[in-house]
Scaffold this active site. Sequence first.
Site, PDB file in Angstrom:
ATOM      1  N   SER A   1      35.456  32.829  44.176  1.00  0.00           N
ATOM      2  CA  SER A   1      36.643  33.545  44.588  1.00  0.00           C
ATOM      3  C   SER A   1      36.652  35.035  44.239  1.00  0.00           C
ATOM      4  O   SER A   1      37.470  35.767  44.784  1.00  0.00           O
ATOM      5  CB  SER A   1      37.889  32.896  43.964  1.00  0.00           C
ATOM      6  OG  SER A   1      37.823  32.965  42.548  1.00  0.00           O
TER       7      SER A   1
ATOM      8  N   SER B   1      33.072  31.124  40.314  1.00  0.00           N
ATOM      9  CA  SER B   1      33.644  32.259  41.038  1.00  0.00           C
ATOM     10  C   SER B   1      33.151  33.637  40.644  1.00  0.00           C
ATOM     11  O   SER B   1      33.467  34.607  41.330  1.00  0.00           O
ATOM     12  CB  SER B   1      35.163  32.245  40.925  1.00  0.00           C
ATOM     13  OG  SER B   1      35.677  31.391  41.909  1.00  0.00           O
TER      14      SER B   1
ATOM     15  N   LYS C   1      39.632  42.111  39.245  1.00  0.00           N
ATOM     16  CA  LYS C   1      40.078  41.034  40.135  1.00  0.00           C
ATOM     17  C   LYS C   1      41.603  40.953  40.048  1.00  0.00           C
ATOM     18  O   LYS C   1      42.168  41.062  38.957  1.00  0.00           O
ATOM     19  CB  LYS C   1      39.425  39.720  39.695  1.00  0.00           C
ATOM     20  CG  LYS C   1      39.674  38.531  40.615  1.00  0.00           C
ATOM     21  CD  LYS C   1      38.839  37.329  40.169  1.00  0.00           C
ATOM     22  CE  LYS C   1      39.023  36.115  41.040  1.00  0.00           C
ATOM     23  NZ  LYS C   1      38.177  34.976  40.614  1.00  0.00           N
TER      24      LYS C   1
HETATM   25  N1  GLN Z   1      35.005  27.503  44.361  1.00  0.00           N
HETATM   26  C1  GLN Z   1      35.546  26.767  43.260  1.00  0.00           C
HETATM   27  C2  GLN Z   1      36.951  26.361  43.590  1.00  0.00           C
HETATM   28  O1  GLN Z   1      37.321  26.545  44.685  1.00  0.00           O
HETATM   29  C3  GLN Z   1      35.505  27.592  42.021  1.00  0.00           C
HETATM   30  C4  GLN Z   1      36.522  28.644  41.982  1.00  0.00           C
HETATM   31  C5  GLN Z   1      36.536  29.441  40.738  1.00  0.00           C
HETATM   32  O2  GLN Z   1      35.554  29.459  39.982  1.00  0.00           O
HETATM   33  N2  GLN Z   1      37.648  30.086  40.498  1.00  0.00           N
HETATM   34  O3  GLN Z   1      37.694  25.865  42.802  1.00  0.00           O
END
Ligand code: GLN
Length: 484
Positions: A150, A174, A75
């Site tokens: 994400s 994410s 990532k």
């Molecule tokens: N979707 C969640 C957010 O927008 C979690 C994101 C994540 O785990 N990095 O914060």
Amino acid sequence: MSSIRELHKQLTSKERSAAEITQAYLESIQAFEPKLHSFISLTEDKALEQAKQIDAKIAAGEDIGLLAGIPTALKDNLCTKGIITTCGSKVLGNFTPPYESTVTQRLAEAGAVFVGKTNLDEFAMGSSTENSAYQVTANPWDLEKVPGGSSGGSAAAVAAQQCVAALGSDTGGSIRQPASFCGVVGLKPTYGLVSRYGLVAYASSLDQIGPLSCTVEDAAILLQAIAGHDPQDSTSLKVDIPNYAKALRPTLDRRNRRRIGVIQETFGSGLEPVVESAVKQAIEQLQELGAEIQVISCPQFRYGLPTYYIIAPSEASSNLARYDGVKYGLRRDHTDLMSMYAKTRAEGFGMEVKRRIMIGSYALSAGYYDAYYLKAQKVRTLIKQDFEKAFGQVDVLVCPTSPTTAFKMGEKVNDPLSMYLSDLMTIPVNLAGLPAISLPCGFDEAGLPIGLQLIGNVLREDLLFEVAYAYEQATDWHERKPKL
Ligand code: GLN
């Protein structure tokens, strides 16, 4: 295409060289990238160089570890020395880290081959990868659907076999939610098990790095390589790391009958019926495998989302204050210092990041701190206590990973609240610092994957692997691949 163990066999029996395997995955990247956009940058030269080193070792008769020569994706919020690390943001569009993150260092030492850096929502803020400043990644099962987020780039790359496995990060879901949307395995480890050194910070008390892979065993192999104490991360736990491979048995432990708790509150409204029925069938299957099923109540679970959306933006507003145009990253010159800051941030950050900086700054400001931030911290403790109570009764908790299957691109971009809802079932786990895994447990009518979430007590990744592996061996969901 194959699992880590299969590729390892091919390498050690000299059926295929690391260079050949790497070449095959690089070709698969070339073939599918025009449709998927999983990667922000490719590191082909580095990959071939790493593969060459592994081949030299094999030729010299040296033993190689399981990860040696395995094409892996990272990532793009993991710092890689000398390789651009954008975090999906314009503000880091020119950032080449002068150091290596601990996880990528450990994978490199294990011989993994790095094929590229994957797309993500800017600063890992999002659930669809549509918040990336660079591109939108498509779901390999349906190119009009999002891959989740994400870590959507990592999940799509694994599902499309552009790499064997990948690393992602999980602050509120994410790793697990995109794993669920793309039909792969995703593990969020216990907070502190994996070093965060070199992970671009989003919300430091919630962030954890973990693997995405095609099988449970591959996830265990990756976790084995990256877990363990690191003096560079003050929140890193000083604990012995078990041999996770030992937990991988075709059936559940019969001597210690495993108790699995179904979280009652996750089966309420908002859950797609097809997801509900797939998860219920998976629970029946777990019972057939020898588990004792109990219904467990976590009444504070429903406060997870609002609590998270105070705590995560608060920490983010503090973490992102460093992007001021002075030290590194984007800089937009202007007449004076304040307007230089303002211009840099106005151009460097996208909408969602700005929204969160504003929410976080507001929640932390004098006069509102007690009402919002402090209150959220108290509720966080209550959520943790719910889990502690549950783990007094059962070994593992089970629920859906996400209330829905992958949604259409563009469907939720203008409705942040409905976007936030897709992490309803993953967020409480981060607030409590627990480990959880998502694995495929079915498909909806449109052929989109459904994910099953197993949640463990602190440092009980071994139990998650045991239950997940037994379920995986009894089903064939993980064998289905998208047709691209
Ligand atoms: N979707 C969640 C957010 O927008 C979690 C994101 C994540 O785990 N990095 O914060």
